[in-house]
Design a protein around this motif. Structure first.
Motif, PDB file in Angstrom:
ATOM      1  N   UNK A 531      70.871 -35.760  19.896  1.00  6.14           N
ATOM      2  CA  UNK A 531      69.971 -36.859  20.224  1.00  6.14           C
ATOM      3  C   UNK A 531      68.984 -37.035  19.082  1.00  6.14           C
ATOM      4  N   UNK A 532      69.126 -38.127  18.339  1.00  2.00           N
ATOM      5  CA  UNK A 532      68.299 -38.332  17.163  1.00  2.00           C
ATOM      6  C   UNK A 532      66.841 -38.612  17.517  1.00  2.00           C
ATOM      7  N   UNK A 533      66.576 -39.098  18.726  1.00  2.52           N
ATOM      8  CA  UNK A 533      65.205 -39.406  19.116  1.00  2.52           C
ATOM      9  C   UNK A 533      64.487 -38.174  19.681  1.00  2.52           C
ATOM     10  N   UNK A 534      65.176 -37.457  20.565  1.00  3.16           N
ATOM     11  CA  UNK A 534      64.564 -36.285  21.184  1.00  3.16           C
ATOM     12  C   UNK A 534      64.760 -35.025  20.358  1.00  3.16           C
ATOM     13  N   UNK A 535      65.611 -35.091  19.317  1.00  5.16           N
ATOM     14  CA  UNK A 535      65.841 -33.956  18.422  1.00  5.16           C
ATOM     15  C   UNK A 535      66.337 -32.734  19.179  1.00  5.16           C
ATOM     16  N   UNK A 536      67.299 -32.955  20.070  1.00  4.80           N
ATOM     17  CA  UNK A 536      67.912 -31.860  20.812  1.00  4.80           C
ATOM     18  C   UNK A 536      69.420 -32.067  20.807  1.00  4.80           C
ATOM     19  N   UNK A 537      70.150 -30.971  20.967  1.00 11.88           N
ATOM     20  CA  UNK A 537      71.605 -31.010  21.035  1.00 11.88           C
ATOM     21  C   UNK A 537      72.024 -30.883  22.482  1.00 11.88           C
ATOM     22  N   UNK A 538      72.786 -31.846  22.962  1.00  9.98           N
ATOM     23  CA  UNK A 538      73.209 -31.851  24.347  1.00  9.98           C
ATOM     24  C   UNK A 538      74.369 -30.902  24.601  1.00  9.98           C
ATOM     25  N   UNK A 539      74.783 -30.783  25.850  1.00 10.50           N
ATOM     26  CA  UNK A 539      75.910 -29.901  26.179  1.00 10.50           C
ATOM     27  C   UNK A 539      77.232 -30.493  25.692  1.00 10.50           C
ATOM     28  N   UNK A 540      78.235 -29.650  25.593  1.00 12.42           N
ATOM     29  CA  UNK A 540      79.567 -30.104  25.178  1.00 12.42           C
ATOM     30  C   UNK A 540      80.212 -30.856  26.335  1.00 12.42           C
ATOM     31  N   UNK A 541      80.513 -32.140  26.124  1.00 11.75           N
ATOM     32  CA  UNK A 541      81.084 -33.009  27.145  1.00 11.75           C
ATOM     33  C   UNK A 541      82.208 -33.840  26.528  1.00 11.75           C
ATOM     34  N   UNK A 542      83.099 -34.386  27.355  1.00 17.27           N
ATOM     35  CA  UNK A 542      84.182 -35.238  26.829  1.00 17.27           C
ATOM     36  C   UNK A 542      83.684 -36.646  26.506  1.00 17.27           C
ATOM     37  N   UNK A 543      82.873 -36.774  25.475  1.00 20.42           N
ATOM     38  CA  UNK A 543      82.343 -38.071  25.090  1.00 20.42           C
ATOM     39  C   UNK A 543      83.474 -38.990  24.634  1.00 20.42           C
ATOM     40  N   UNK A 544      83.373 -40.253  25.014  1.00 15.24           N
ATOM     41  CA  UNK A 544      84.397 -41.213  24.628  1.00 15.24           C
ATOM     42  C   UNK A 544      84.211 -41.700  23.198  1.00 15.24           C
ATOM     43  N   UNK A 545      82.982 -41.906  22.785  1.00 17.66           N
ATOM     44  CA  UNK A 545      82.742 -42.427  21.439  1.00 17.66           C
ATOM     45  C   UNK A 545      82.579 -41.262  20.461  1.00 17.66           C
ATOM     46  N   UNK A 546      83.674 -40.570  20.275  1.00 19.23           N
ATOM     47  CA  UNK A 546      83.753 -39.487  19.306  1.00 19.23           C
ATOM     48  C   UNK A 546      84.916 -39.785  18.370  1.00 19.23           C
ATOM     49  N   UNK A 547      84.798 -39.309  17.169  1.00 17.34           N
ATOM     50  CA  UNK A 547      85.869 -39.482  16.195  1.00 17.34           C
ATOM     51  C   UNK A 547      85.982 -38.215  15.368  1.00 17.34           C
ATOM     52  N   UNK A 551      88.028 -32.648   9.892  1.00 24.47           N
ATOM     53  CA  UNK A 551      88.719 -31.792  10.853  1.00 24.47           C
ATOM     54  C   UNK A 551      87.883 -31.539  12.103  1.00 24.47           C
ATOM     55  N   UNK A 552      86.623 -31.975  12.112  1.00 25.06           N
ATOM     56  CA  UNK A 552      85.724 -31.704  13.228  1.00 25.06           C
ATOM     57  C   UNK A 552      85.577 -32.935  14.108  1.00 25.06           C
ATOM     58  N   UNK A 553      85.540 -32.715  15.425  1.00 29.37           N
ATOM     59  CA  UNK A 553      85.259 -33.789  16.375  1.00 29.37           C
ATOM     60  C   UNK A 553      83.756 -33.893  16.552  1.00 29.37           C
ATOM     61  N   UNK A 554      83.220 -35.103  16.458  1.00 23.94           N
ATOM     62  CA  UNK A 554      81.775 -35.314  16.584  1.00 23.94           C
ATOM     63  C   UNK A 554      81.531 -36.688  17.181  1.00 23.94           C
ATOM     64  N   UNK A 555      80.446 -36.795  17.945  1.00 25.85           N
ATOM     65  CA  UNK A 555      80.050 -38.076  18.520  1.00 25.85           C
ATOM     66  C   UNK A 555      79.556 -38.989  17.403  1.00 25.85           C
ATOM     67  N   UNK A 556      79.927 -40.252  17.484  1.00 26.31           N
ATOM     68  CA  UNK A 556      79.511 -41.220  16.480  1.00 26.31           C
ATOM     69  C   UNK A 556      77.985 -41.323  16.482  1.00 26.31           C
ATOM     70  N   UNK A 557      77.400 -41.393  15.317  1.00 32.22           N
ATOM     71  CA  UNK A 557      75.944 -41.483  15.214  1.00 32.22           C
ATOM     72  C   UNK A 557      75.488 -42.931  15.348  1.00 32.22           C
ATOM     73  N   UNK A 558      74.202 -43.115  15.620  1.00 28.66           N
ATOM     74  CA  UNK A 558      73.649 -44.469  15.737  1.00 28.66           C
ATOM     75  C   UNK A 558      73.727 -45.207  14.403  1.00 28.66           C
ATOM     76  N   UNK A 559      73.594 -44.482  13.304  1.00 26.84           N
ATOM     77  CA  UNK A 559      73.709 -45.114  11.983  1.00 26.84           C
ATOM     78  C   UNK A 559      75.117 -45.643  11.761  1.00 26.84           C
TER      79      UNK A 559
END
Length: 773
Positions: A531-547, A551-559
């Motif tokens: 979370x770029x606003x709250x500066x915290x890392x959330x739990x591992x979840x099956x996010x849809x907007x990930x790419x 070689x690493x899976x990561x949630x797409x950033x707001x940028x």
């Protein structure tokens, strides 16, 4: 090794594991080159070879090469090769530990491989195997191995002795030198985790991310000179922090410390009291009106009144708190901000709302063009990737009127090159551009997915990136068995979650996303979102907007979301009334969604619930084309409904009421498809369904819709011949709406041409229990 003499060191060379692996020519130059280096280092003071190396200045430039081996009749290139071969064996024997500035210039890749064969060879083999198992490509794994070799050479440790501090030290040096993280360093960290050298579950990105700062750190980063004022601000902000989220608290700290007191100290040094003289306050207000960018440009500060309100609140809070706690009393002084200074707040907010409305008016008419451009670009690059993937490397092919040649990156060509990664690279022979089609196709897909999801849901950007596979909920109707898909939106501003009805077009988009990101086991990978606003890392979840980033899976950033949207706008060539390029933000789609929904007949209070607004006034500011009279009518309708609605209705529904609710979904079946209006809302178009945005056309009724369009065209022709101009206007509105629905239906049909795709809705507790039994 630091205190052995030169001949003892040279005697170690034949015993090295790499001695027999290098060529005879290299071995013949190793000892003479090393002897010259050691003799040259011996001319410098120091207790051991390492101190002599540092005192020699070899870390700073390459001038020492000529000093080591002066002119002796041979070419300079031959002398330099001899010196480098000798240095390679000295590094393998750990005689000196070079610094990172030297290693940045010292780039013989084959020497690094030789050193890995001497220092921790078994551990390096485990690293290479772990990287391949993790799916790290050959290029990134090679860069990771080089980075680890440099860290081992500089630290003097073996590979399994490295700590996170060693890796971070190399990262910090490289960032200070170039402004970015070393390419391949993320892979180096991951393979060290894989073999158990670094803590399990840690990543370089997670380790180096700066989380929430303490209140004292937020204040101290602005460098307040007066200690009592600094302590006061820390204490005041500490009192306010529990009731605010981190983003709002960060904004408050900047206004109080940077915009206010730091500016006061910079222009009026020596002030040690909050009771400011009038001339100081007036000068500060004038400076506050101007905002200065990092490049020196200036403009009028848009949040000028907001800053004044915050400063006035600061003074008033101190006065109020002093009544209950005497420790605040020394700071309870008159506020330098008068109430009249903030009188322009309403005018400023009206100006902002007017600008928002104008943004919607400029962008909403261009939305179909933007959507078509994203869809066309995705189809073109999907087809191009498939066509190029079937073309052998080196051959030329034509696609969509352009000529391409399948090729590979230069790093993977030539003798001794590493195996090329599984990417499709082509050269555009018409434009001379080298294209990584895997990357361009991935960007095209996610640009389309982001735009489609934003325009069909109206969610905020943070809510978009927080959508997970678990948010898809299926609600089966008991009588008919019809499944109503719903999308659960996690709130980013309020504490009230909400459910959105998944339209067929949105379902097609979500199905495409799920199909794309599923792993080999058929499941959506679990990733944690930063979370770029709250500066915290959330739990591992099956996010849809990930790419997948390499070689690493990561949630797409707001940028990245903004970059994808901007690239699509540039591709579409959209401009405003003045000819300047349009700029869409994710929040613009939210405003356009609200405007389209309400102008299509959806009541404002229903739109407010869909958007997640707690106040109806907030929703009304989103509606760009609404007139004041219509807004007042809706307000009167809502107020009347609330006044006449008995409190007894705010209770658990009875069986009869629940049956009535279920019958609402059964009565949605229409001639052309399904009515999607929310429960408890009347038809806004007097059953003129072709015009209604709530009508969901079924693909099987396309022929019927085409017949309606033909009939409307014939009726318009007849009305024009008979001069029924009023009839022509009404029929034209129906015709335009019908054509728009036909275009949307064709677009959805094209997107699902490969057949239906199951969304893979997560099983609920009842289904899990049934499966287990």
């Amino acid at each position: 090794m630091d205190h052995l003499d030169a001949e003892e060191i040279l005697a170690l060379f034949p015993g090295l594991r790499c001695w027999d692996q290098v060529g005879r020519h290299v071995r013949s130059m190793a000892r003479p080159g090393a002897r010259r280096i050691l003799a040259w280092l011996g001319s410098f003071p120091g207790d051991g070879w390492q101190q002599r190396w540092l005192n020699s200045g070899a870390e700073n430039d390459e001038g020492w090469l000529d000093a080591v081996c002066p002119e002796d009749g041979r070419t300079r290139g031959h002398r330099i090769r001899e010196t480098y071969n000798g240095l390679s064996f000295l590094l393998a024997c750990r005689v000196v530990r070079p610094g990172y500035p030297f290693l940045a210039r010292y780039r013989p890749q084959t020497v690094y491989a030789m050193i890995r064969a001497v220092i921790s060879p078994e551990v390096f083999e485990r690293v290479e195997k772990a990287g391949a198992e993790a799916g790290i490509g050959a290029r990134h794994l090679g860069e990771a191995m080089v980075s680890l070799t440099k860290i081992v050479l500089h630290s003097g440790k073996t590979l399994d002795q490295l700590t996170s501090e060693d890796v971070l030290a190399y990262r910090d040096w490289y960032r200070q030198r170039t402004g970015r993280t070393k390419y391949g360093l993320h892979g180096a960290w991951d393979v060290l985790v894989a073999i158990g050298v670094l803590p399990v579950g840690s990543t370089l990105r997670r380790t180096t991310r700066l989380g929430q700062l303490s209140t004292a750190e937020l204040v101290d980063r602005h460098g307040i000179a007066n200690r009592p004022i600094r302590d006061l601000l820390v204490r005041y902000l500490g009192e306010r922090r529990p009731s605010m989220d981190y983003g709002a608290f960060l904004s408050l700290s900047v206004m109080l410390v940077s915009n206010f007191w730091t500016d006061i100290e910079a222009h009026h040094p020596g002030i040690d009291t909050l009771h400011l003289p009038p001339e100081v306050v007036d000068a500060w207000k004038e400076r506050l009106r101007v905002w200065t960018g990092t490049d020196g440009t200036t403009r009028e500060r848009r949040n000028y009144i907001d800053v004044l309100i915050r400063i006035r609140g600061f003074y008033l809070d101190l006065q109020e708190w002093a009544l209950h706690d005497p420790s605040w009393a020394p700071w309870a002084v008159p506020s330098p901000i008068r109430k009249g200074d903030t009188a322009g707040l309403i005018k400023t907010r009206r100006k902002v709302i007017a600008e928002m409305h104008q943004r919607v008016r400029d962008r909403l008419p261009n939305l179909p063009v933007l959507v078509d451009t994203a869809e066309r670009h995705r189809r073109e690059h999907t087809a191009l990737l498939a066509f190029a993937g079937a073309t052998p490397i080196g051959e030329t092919f034509e696609h969509a009127g352009r000529t391409y040649r399948r090729t590979v990156h230069k790093a993977y060509t030539g003798p001794g090159a590493r195996p090329a990664p599984e990417t499709v690279v082509v050269e555009d022979l018409d434009g001379g551009e080298l294209l990584d089609l895997n990357r361009t196709e991935d960007d095209a897909f996610w640009a389309w997915a982001v735009i489609e999801t934003l325009r069909h849901t109206g969610v905020r950007m943070e809510e978009l990136l927080e959508i997970t596979h678990l948010a898809l909920i299926s609600y089966p109707l008991p009588d008919t068995g019809e499944v109503v898909p719903l999308l659960q939106i996690v709130p980013s501003k309020t504490d009230q979650e909400r459910l959105l009805l998944v339209t067929p077009e949105l379902a097609s988009v979500l199905a495409s996303i799920i199909t794309r990101i599923r792993g080999a086991d058929g499941r959506v990978p679990l990733v944690a979102r930063w979370d770029e606003h709250e500066r915290v890392l959330g739990p591992a979840l099956p996010h849809l907007f990930q790419r997948k980033y390499v070689w690493r899976d990561a949630v797409i950033s707001t940028t990245t979301v903004q970059k994808l949207i901007s690239a699509t706008i540039t591709r579409a060539g959209l401009v405003d009334r003045t000819g300047k390029p349009l700029r869409y933000t994710p929040h613009d789609f939210r405003r356009m969604f609200a405007t389209e929904a309400v102008t299509g007949g959806l009541p404002v209070h229903i739109a407010a619930r869909i958007l997640g607004h707690t106040s109806l006034s907030t929703t009304q500011t989103y509606l760009a084309v609404f007139q004041d009279e219509l807004i007042r009518s809706y307000r009167a309708f809502v107020d009347q409904r609330r006044a006449t609605r008995p409190e007894a209705e705010y209770r658990e529904p009875t069986d009869e009421e629940w049956t009535e609710f279920q019958q609402h979904f059964q009565l949605r079946k229409l001639e052309l498809g399904t009515c999607g209006r929310p429960y408890g809302t009347p038809c806004q178009h007097e059953h003129a369904c072709v015009r209604c945005p709530m009508l969901r056309i079924e693909p099987a009724q396309r022929q019927r819709l085409t017949e309606i369009i033909d009939n409307l065209q014939h009726r318009i022709t007849e009305a024009q011949e008979r001069r029924w101009l009023g009839e022509v206007q009404g029929l034209q509105i129906s015709l335009d709406a019908a054509k728009a629905k036909l275009a949307a239906l064709d677009r959805m049909t094209a997107a699902t041409a490969a057949g239906p795709t199951l969304l893979g809705l997560p099983a609920g507790p009842a289904k899990k229990l049934a499966d287990s039994s």
